[in-house]
Design an enzyme around this catalytic site. Structure first.
Site, mmCIF file in Angstrom:
data_model
loop_
_atom_site.group_PDB
_atom_site.id
_atom_site.type_symbol
_atom_site.label_atom_id
_atom_site.label_comp_id
_atom_site.label_asym_id
_atom_site.label_seq_id
_atom_site.Cartn_x
_atom_site.Cartn_y
_atom_site.Cartn_z
ATOM 1 C CG HIS A 1 -2.171 -0.885 0.956
ATOM 2 N ND1 HIS A 1 -2.966 -1.361 1.975
ATOM 3 C CD2 HIS A 1 -2.704 -1.379 -0.198
ATOM 4 C CE1 HIS A 1 -3.940 -2.100 1.460
ATOM 5 N NE2 HIS A 1 -3.796 -2.127 0.142
ATOM 6 C CG HIS B 1 -4.310 -5.260 -7.630
ATOM 7 N ND1 HIS B 1 -4.006 -4.018 -7.122
ATOM 8 C CD2 HIS B 1 -5.261 -5.772 -6.816
ATOM 9 C CE1 HIS B 1 -4.743 -3.785 -6.049
ATOM 10 N NE2 HIS B 1 -5.513 -4.825 -5.839
#
Length: 393
Positions: free
Chosen positions: A249, A378
């Site tokens: 992240h 992703h």
């Protein structure tokens, strides 16, 4: 192989889509089938997750945008219809989090899910999918009315189905994906309100929250947006609210900052993107076996050594955008290193798609290749960002 070559990047996107299509098109209930084993056989026909539906719309819209087969646009339109007709709550407004077939299984109203729905609508609109544009405005209105907290400049996380009970939980993850959705909505519409919101989110998370947790972005917070160091203690594998500092992240925010910089450039944006990238690499990169560890403790020590497909994807995207902006060779080298790692361990060159999870030694962990709401969004998004980064002006 030249992983910066547009043909290679487009081919990887199409190979992912071909793993899912046409089997993912649910002709009985509408929307998409989400559960797949390694060879593409189906192991879950009924789970319809708002995130999974939205991610499939995103994937097929990207396929259409890069000049993929005609079925890409048709598959994206198929998902937009299901989003409108079944995920949308016609009584209270907003979008249900999970369905079983067409039956509501989890009626919660989640900022995370709405972020992906807005992302899907915005990219579908860019791809010219009918019905997407009105969804952008509807989703923005819902998120503005129910989730946005102007005092903190962040989105609240979770309501019940009737918008009467607000959870005390606060998290960075939903805000991160809201930033992504707002950037995409800005690129779709040209309306400055979306860019301004993306900027505010980046500032709130990557400056204010980052400083509150000591220089990296913690995952989970109290109602007044202080780091909650014990929420989901030891639960690093939670899908939406993992415990820890998550190197992936930090890298994903680095990507978003560089994306924001394309439209609104200020010195702190690139500086913070490089800072977050540097800390994620310093603390999270596995110098012995390659890849990136999944989670760190509050003290910055590795507490989960597994390698997740999405972390590598986000690292690839961040490396691409930083390489293109800064011209620093380290980012190009790491981009190639990360894509080679993905090619060696995560990409299924026989059937297509990416494996989800490896242990520290890069051995596959048990489980289906793609359970809801994975969809391989992703790596599709990473390849698309790399395409934009490395395209000649």
């Amino acid at each position: 192989m030249d992983f910066k070559d547009p043909h290679v990047l487009k081919q990887q996107i199409i190979q992912i889509l071909e793993f899912y299509y046409p089997a993912c098109i649910d002709t009985e209930n509408g929307g998409y089938i989400n559960g797949f084993l390694d060879n593409g056989s189906i192991n879950d026909r009924e789970t319809k997750h708002l995130v999974g539906t939205s991610r499939f719309i995103y994937n097929f819209s990207i396929g259409s945008l890069i000049g993929g087969p005609e079925w890409c646009a048709q598959a994206a339109a198929h998902g937009i219809e299901f989003l409108k007709n079944h995920h949308r709550d016609k009584k209270y407004g907003g979008y249900f989090f999970e369905l079983k077939g067409q039956i509501v299984k989890d009626p919660a109203k989640m900022a995370y899910g709405h972020a992906f729905a807005l992302l899907a609508a915005a990219i579908a609109d860019q791809a010219g999918i009918r019905g997407a544009k009105e969804l952008i405005e509807d989703l923005y209105h819902v998120t503005e009315q129910h989730f946005w907290d102007p005092d903190d400049g962040l989105y609240r996380d979770e309501w019940d189905s009737s918008w009467s009970t607000l959870s005390s939980y606060r998290g960075q993850n939903a805000n991160m994906h809201m930033c992504e959705a707002m950037l995409t909505a800005y690129e779709a519409t040209g309306e400055k309100k979306y860019l301004n919101r993306a900027y505010k989110l980046a500032e709130s998370v990557c400056r204010t929250l980052k400083e509150r947790s000591g220089g990296m972005i913690w995952e989970n917070y109290t109602p007044d947006w202080q780091p909650d160091w014990t929420y989901h203690l030891h639960q690093t594998k939670d899908e939406f609210r993992p415990y820890g500092f998550i190197p992936g992240h930090q890298l994903e925010w680095s990507k978003l900052l560089m994306w924001l910089d394309r439209h609104l450039s200020e010195p702190w944006i690139v500086e913070t993107a490089e800072e977050l990238y540097g800390k994620a690499w310093e603390k999270g990169a596995d110098e012995t076996f390659g890849g990136i560890f999944f989670a760190l403790s509050p003290q910055g020590e590795v507490i989960d050594t597994d390698k997740n497909y999405w972390v590598i994807s986000e690292a690839i995207a961040a490396s691409a955008l930083l390489a293109a902006k800064t011209g620093k060779s380290i980012y190009s080298e790491r981009y190639n290193q990360l894509f080679s790692y993905a090619s060696n361990y995560l990409i299924d060159h026989q059937y297509g798609g990416w494996y989800k999870l490896l242990n520290r030694k890069n051995e596959r962990l048990p489980g289906p290749k793609s359970a809801s709401p994975k969809t391989d969004y992703h790596p599709v998004a990473a390849c698309y960002q790399a395409l934009q980064a490395f395209s000649k002006p």
